[in-house]
Design a protein around this motif. Structure first.
Motif, mmCIF file in Angstrom:
data_model
loop_
_atom_site.group_PDB
_atom_site.id
_atom_site.type_symbol
_atom_site.label_atom_id
_atom_site.label_comp_id
_atom_site.label_asym_id
_atom_site.label_seq_id
_atom_site.Cartn_x
_atom_site.Cartn_y
_atom_site.Cartn_z
ATOM 1 N N ARG A 116 0.818 -1.198 0.000
ATOM 2 C CA ARG A 116 0.000 0.000 0.000
ATOM 3 C C ARG A 116 0.860 1.260 0.000
ATOM 4 O O ARG A 116 0.636 2.164 -0.766
ATOM 5 N N GLY A 117 1.850 1.304 0.864
ATOM 6 C CA GLY A 117 2.748 2.442 0.876
ATOM 7 C C GLY A 117 2.059 3.699 1.371
ATOM 8 O O GLY A 117 0.845 3.730 1.572
ATOM 9 N N PRO A 118 2.805 4.763 1.566
ATOM 10 C CA PRO A 118 2.215 6.009 2.047
ATOM 11 C C PRO A 118 1.372 6.659 0.962
ATOM 12 O O PRO A 118 1.791 6.764 -0.182
ATOM 13 N N ALA A 119 0.177 7.062 1.310
ATOM 14 C CA ALA A 119 -0.701 7.708 0.344
ATOM 15 C C ALA A 119 -0.367 9.184 0.275
ATOM 16 O O ALA A 119 -0.424 9.885 1.282
ATOM 17 N N PRO A 120 0.000 9.703 -0.905
ATOM 18 C CA PRO A 120 0.326 11.118 -1.005
ATOM 19 C C PRO A 120 -0.875 11.995 -0.696
ATOM 20 O O PRO A 120 -1.999 11.669 -1.057
ATOM 21 N N SER A 121 -0.633 13.073 0.013
ATOM 22 C CA SER A 121 -1.642 14.077 0.334
ATOM 23 C C SER A 121 -2.819 13.513 1.112
ATOM 24 O O SER A 121 -3.933 14.009 1.016
ATOM 25 N N ALA A 122 -2.596 12.460 1.889
ATOM 26 C CA ALA A 122 -3.705 11.819 2.588
ATOM 27 C C ALA A 122 -4.376 12.757 3.574
ATOM 28 O O ALA A 122 -5.564 12.640 3.833
ATOM 29 N N SER A 123 -3.614 13.692 4.155
ATOM 30 C CA SER A 123 -4.224 14.624 5.103
ATOM 31 C C SER A 123 -4.102 16.051 4.607
ATOM 32 O O SER A 123 -4.034 16.985 5.380
ATOM 33 N N ALA A 124 -4.098 16.216 3.303
ATOM 34 C CA ALA A 124 -3.978 17.550 2.718
ATOM 35 C C ALA A 124 -5.308 18.280 2.815
ATOM 36 O O ALA A 124 -6.309 17.738 3.244
ATOM 37 N N THR A 125 -5.314 19.534 2.378
ATOM 38 C CA THR A 125 -6.551 20.296 2.380
ATOM 39 C C THR A 125 -7.520 19.687 1.378
ATOM 40 O O THR A 125 -7.111 19.046 0.414
ATOM 41 N N PRO A 126 -8.842 19.893 1.566
ATOM 42 C CA PRO A 126 -9.822 19.242 0.722
ATOM 43 C C PRO A 126 -9.647 19.495 -0.768
ATOM 44 O O PRO A 126 -10.009 18.663 -1.580
ATOM 45 N N SER A 127 -9.123 20.632 -1.171
ATOM 46 C CA SER A 127 -9.044 20.974 -2.588
ATOM 47 C C SER A 127 -7.807 20.417 -3.281
ATOM 48 O O SER A 127 -7.657 20.582 -4.483
ATOM 49 N N SER A 128 -6.910 19.738 -2.562
ATOM 50 C CA SER A 128 -5.616 19.385 -3.141
ATOM 51 C C SER A 128 -5.571 17.998 -3.770
ATOM 52 O O SER A 128 -4.572 17.622 -4.343
ATOM 53 N N TYR A 129 -6.628 17.211 -3.656
ATOM 54 C CA TYR A 129 -6.615 15.841 -4.153
ATOM 55 C C TYR A 129 -6.598 15.795 -5.680
ATOM 56 O O TYR A 129 -7.382 16.463 -6.348
ATOM 57 N N ASP A 130 -5.684 14.983 -6.234
ATOM 58 C CA ASP A 130 -5.611 14.758 -7.676
ATOM 59 C C ASP A 130 -5.490 13.258 -7.900
ATOM 60 O O ASP A 130 -4.505 12.639 -7.473
ATOM 61 N N TRP A 188 -14.876 -0.795 6.146
ATOM 62 C CA TRP A 188 -15.303 0.338 5.316
ATOM 63 C C TRP A 188 -14.866 1.663 5.924
ATOM 64 O O TRP A 188 -14.558 2.616 5.199
ATOM 65 N N THR A 189 -14.789 1.730 7.245
ATOM 66 C CA THR A 189 -14.407 2.973 7.906
ATOM 67 C C THR A 189 -12.948 3.336 7.670
ATOM 68 O O THR A 189 -12.526 4.446 7.993
ATOM 69 N N GLU A 190 -12.163 2.428 7.116
ATOM 70 C CA GLU A 190 -10.761 2.704 6.817
ATOM 71 C C GLU A 190 -10.575 3.393 5.467
ATOM 72 O O GLU A 190 -9.474 3.891 5.175
ATOM 73 N N LEU A 191 -11.605 3.406 4.632
ATOM 74 C CA LEU A 191 -11.448 3.917 3.275
ATOM 75 C C LEU A 191 -10.973 5.368 3.203
ATOM 76 O O LEU A 191 -10.142 5.694 2.342
ATOM 77 N N PRO A 192 -11.454 6.277 4.056
ATOM 78 C CA PRO A 192 -10.964 7.647 3.947
ATOM 79 C C PRO A 192 -9.463 7.785 4.202
ATOM 80 O O PRO A 192 -8.819 8.695 3.680
ATOM 81 N N ASP A 193 -8.905 6.887 5.019
ATOM 82 C CA ASP A 193 -7.502 6.997 5.413
ATOM 83 C C ASP A 193 -6.552 6.181 4.547
ATOM 84 O O ASP A 193 -5.355 6.454 4.509
ATOM 85 N N ASP A 194 -7.064 5.171 3.861
ATOM 86 C CA ASP A 194 -6.222 4.280 3.060
ATOM 87 C C ASP A 194 -6.691 4.337 1.603
ATOM 88 O O ASP A 194 -7.593 3.615 1.188
ATOM 89 N N ARG A 195 -6.070 5.194 0.846
ATOM 90 C CA ARG A 195 -6.522 5.416 -0.519
ATOM 91 C C ARG A 195 -6.207 4.234 -1.431
ATOM 92 O O ARG A 195 -6.920 3.983 -2.410
#
Length: 218
Positions: free
Chosen positions: A46-60, A135-142
């Motif tokens: 899985r590795g570290p998910a980039p921008s996992a805790s970034a601001t809401p507008s930064s997801y790409d 299912w509750t892990e989905l927001p944290d594990d992209r």
């Protein structure tokens, strides 16, 4: 079905959700919202998910091309389709705290960057290497969200007939199935007309198809 289809309600809830988001980010996520852990650490793949805790507008979605290609190979589905669906599902912020704030306001909301509902995730995970995940892990594990998305597309593909009369490609039908469920996908394959929301989802898929291809290198 897999994603939260309340686009028309987004404008009316965004201010409330943003307010909750600000409060939660300032105070820290409540203990009761913390996702359950199934081990000391996530699988190495899985590795570290980039921008996992970034601001809401930064997801790409393109930031997750490596995970998309890996999960597409694992499940035998098109990497371009997996990425295109992520682009379709990027209509709302995908910050973990924001998603949980929105879910407090809308308990039936979907989780993760692929916008998957609990019932769908619980069905897809059966017999898979993430069967013990929640299912509750989905927001944290992209990567988990992408893996579940890819397997759901795989399961939808297994239900398609060998041929169909409707003027839709295989990827069109799988995207429609992701958006509306397997039953509707099969109805569309046999000539039913998609409603306005499903049609809009398909139009968005077509618009972003080339971008998704560039993101995964196809």
């Amino acid at each position: 079905m897999a994603g939260d289809r309340s686009g028309r309600r987004w404008v009316t809830v965004v201010v409330f959700a943003l307010a909750l988001y600000v409060v939660i980010r300032a105070a820290g996520t409540p203990r009761g919202d913390s996702p359950p852990r199934t081990g000391a650490s996530a699988p190495a793949t899985r590795g570290p998910a980039p921008s996992a805790s970034a601001t809401p507008s930064s997801y790409d979605p393109a930031d997750y091309a490596t995970q998309v290609r890996a999960r597409a190979r694992q499940t035998g589905v098109s990497a371009q389709l997996v990425m295109a669906v992520l682009y379709n599902e990027a209509y709302k912020p995908h910050d973990p705290a924001f998603e949980r704030a929105w879910q407090k306001y809308k308990p039936d909301a979907a989780f993760g960057i692929a916008n998957m509902h609990r019932a769908t995730f619980d069905e897809v995970r059966k017999g898979r290497d993430f069967a013990g995940r929640s299912w509750t892990e989905l927001p944290d594990d992209r990567d988990l969200a992408i893996e579940a998305e890819a397997w759901y597309l795989h399961d939808l593909a297994a239900q398609l007939p060998a041929a169909w009369s409707a003027p839709y490609s295989r990827n069109d039908l799988l995207a429609l199935g992701y958006n509306t469920g397997a039953g509707n996908m099969l109805a569309f394959a046999h000539g039913a007309t998609p409603g306005s929301q499903a049609r809009s989802y398909l139009d968005k898929l077509h618009t972003g198809w080339a971008k998704a291809g560039r993101a995964v290198g196809t």
